[in-house]
Design a protein around this motif. Structure first.
Motif, short mmCIF file in Angstrom:
data_model
loop_
_atom_site.label_atom_id
_atom_site.label_comp_id
_atom_site.label_asym_id
_atom_site.label_seq_id
_atom_site.Cartn_x
_atom_site.Cartn_y
_atom_site.Cartn_z
N SER A 74 0.82 -1.21 0.00
CA SER A 74 0.00 0.00 0.00
C SER A 74 0.86 1.26 0.00
N GLY A 75 0.50 2.22 -0.84
CA GLY A 75 1.20 3.49 -0.88
C GLY A 75 2.42 3.50 -1.77
N THR A 76 2.65 2.41 -2.54
CA THR A 76 3.79 2.34 -3.44
C THR A 76 3.30 2.11 -4.86
N VAL A 77 4.25 2.17 -5.82
CA VAL A 77 3.89 1.92 -7.22
C VAL A 77 3.46 0.47 -7.43
N PHE A 78 3.72 -0.39 -6.46
CA PHE A 78 3.37 -1.80 -6.58
C PHE A 78 1.97 -2.11 -6.04
N GLU A 79 1.30 -1.09 -5.52
CA GLU A 79 0.06 -1.30 -4.77
C GLU A 79 -0.98 -2.10 -5.55
N LYS A 80 -1.15 -1.82 -6.84
CA LYS A 80 -2.21 -2.47 -7.61
C LYS A 80 -1.69 -3.61 -8.48
N LEU A 81 -0.42 -3.94 -8.32
CA LEU A 81 0.16 -5.01 -9.13
C LEU A 81 -0.13 -6.38 -8.53
N ALA A 82 -0.33 -7.33 -9.40
CA ALA A 82 -0.42 -8.72 -8.93
C ALA A 82 0.99 -9.25 -8.75
N PRO A 83 1.25 -9.99 -7.70
CA PRO A 83 2.59 -10.56 -7.52
C PRO A 83 2.87 -11.56 -8.63
N PRO A 84 4.13 -11.88 -8.86
CA PRO A 84 4.45 -12.89 -9.87
C PRO A 84 3.79 -14.23 -9.51
N SER A 85 3.47 -14.99 -10.52
CA SER A 85 2.79 -16.27 -10.29
C SER A 85 3.70 -17.26 -9.59
N VAL A 86 3.09 -18.26 -9.02
CA VAL A 86 3.85 -19.31 -8.36
C VAL A 86 4.78 -19.99 -9.36
N GLU A 87 4.32 -20.20 -10.58
CA GLU A 87 5.15 -20.85 -11.60
C GLU A 87 6.36 -20.01 -11.96
N VAL A 88 6.18 -18.69 -12.01
CA VAL A 88 7.31 -17.80 -12.29
C VAL A 88 8.33 -17.90 -11.16
N PHE A 89 7.86 -17.85 -9.93
CA PHE A 89 8.77 -18.00 -8.80
C PHE A 89 9.51 -19.33 -8.87
N LYS A 90 8.78 -20.38 -9.22
CA LYS A 90 9.37 -21.72 -9.23
C LYS A 90 10.51 -21.81 -10.25
N LYS A 91 10.39 -21.12 -11.38
CA LYS A 91 11.45 -21.13 -12.39
C LYS A 91 12.76 -20.59 -11.79
N VAL A 92 12.64 -19.50 -11.04
CA VAL A 92 13.83 -18.90 -10.44
C VAL A 92 14.37 -19.78 -9.33
N ALA A 93 13.47 -20.31 -8.50
CA ALA A 93 13.90 -21.15 -7.37
C ALA A 93 14.61 -22.41 -7.85
N ILE A 94 14.10 -23.04 -8.90
CA ILE A 94 14.73 -24.25 -9.43
C ILE A 94 16.11 -23.92 -9.99
N GLU A 95 16.21 -22.82 -10.73
CA GLU A 95 17.51 -22.43 -11.27
C GLU A 95 18.50 -22.13 -10.14
N ALA A 96 18.00 -21.49 -9.08
CA ALA A 96 18.87 -21.21 -7.93
C ALA A 96 19.37 -22.50 -7.31
N ARG A 97 18.47 -23.48 -7.16
CA ARG A 97 18.88 -24.76 -6.57
C ARG A 97 19.94 -25.46 -7.43
N LEU A 98 19.76 -25.39 -8.75
CA LEU A 98 20.72 -26.03 -9.65
C LEU A 98 22.07 -25.32 -9.63
N MET A 99 22.05 -24.00 -9.51
CA MET A 99 23.29 -23.23 -9.50
C MET A 99 24.02 -23.31 -8.16
N PHE A 100 23.26 -23.54 -7.08
CA PHE A 100 23.84 -23.56 -5.73
C PHE A 100 23.47 -24.87 -5.04
N PRO A 101 24.01 -25.98 -5.51
CA PRO A 101 23.59 -27.28 -4.97
C PRO A 101 24.01 -27.54 -3.53
#
Length: 250
Positions: free
Chosen positions: A158-185
């Motif tokens: 609330s009160g920021t430029v992000f106020e009305k934005l939808a957060p990234p989807s779970v699938e989008v987050f999962k793409k980054v998390a999986i890549e992070a796990r692969l890069m940092f085993p």
């Protein structure tokens, strides 16, 4: 968080917390126009706190110049929580800083030279909910050879430029998390405190578990149950998600 706007109040509060058995403290605050928390007036006090207590000191640093990274290390800061951004346009249009990815890389390098633990934090969807620069940020984080990595998720505030934005989807987050796990085993990966709490909370936390995330800050009870069903051993650490296990359990 507890307000300590002067070195004297910081000193008094840290001694009080230490006397009550606290293991450590997190120092944070607003960034200046250069993009870092102005710790300069507090360096001598931090050094005195380290001399007189056993407190583990973590700090949100921002884009500290090398001289300040060196002074923070000298004063006794044990851990730097460093927000890492991998796209120039995100730095300018979202954060409002006249900086570049090169500046983030330089500051990260300086911190790793002078502070024992440096924990990169990468916010998924920081560019107005879109993926832009997260995978580059992971590459930069790998240069620092961190012992722990924190993933955050853009949350409408609330009160920021992000106020009305939808957060990234779970699938989008999962793409980054999986890549992070692969890069940092070989290191712990945490889902940090900055993430949506009322929008797909359990689904996001479950995706984190499925992607190989080891730590979740204040997880939903359903997430804990899911972790147990997956054969995980659940441990509760009373600390920020970036603090090493051996510090909390010592």
């Amino acid at each position: 968080m507890i307000s300590c706007t002067t070195p004297a109040t910081l000193y008094e509060k840290c001694l009080e917390l230490s006397s009550k058995g606290a293991v450590g403290v997190l120092l944070s605050g607003g960034f200046n126009v250069e993009g870092y928390v102005p710790f300069e007036p507090f360096l001598d006090t931090i050094e005195k706190i380290k001399e007189q207590t056993t407190l583990f000191i973590s700090a949100h640093t921002g884009l500290v110049p090398e001289w300040l990274a060196k002074e923070m290390g000298r004063a006794g800061v044990d851990l730097a929580d460093f927000d890492l951004v991998g796209d120039d346009s995100t730095i300018k249009s979202v954060l409002g800083l006249q900086k570049t990815v090169k500046d983030y890389r330089s500051s990260l390098s300086s911190l790793t030279k002078h502070i024992s633990y440096v924990v990169p934090h990468i916010c998924v969807g920081l560019h107005f909910g879109k993926l832009l620069g997260e995978f580059r940020a992971l590459e930069l984080a790998s240069e620092a050879k961190p012992s722990l990595l924190v993933l955050l998720v853009l949350s409408p505030t609330s009160g920021t430029v992000f106020e009305k934005l939808a957060p990234p989807s779970v699938e989008v987050f999962k793409k980054v998390a999986i890549e992070a796990r692969l890069m940092f085993p070989g290191i712990d990966i945490a889902l940090g405190c900055v993430r949506p709490r009322f929008h797909n909370r359990h689904e996001l936390e479950l995706a984190a578990l499925q992607s190989g995330v080891d730590r979740i800050e204040l997880p939903d009870e359903r997430t804990l149950e899911a972790a147990r069903k997956m054969g995980m051993v659940v441990k509760r650490l009373h600390a920020c998600c970036s603090v090493p296990d051996d510090v909390v359990q010592s």
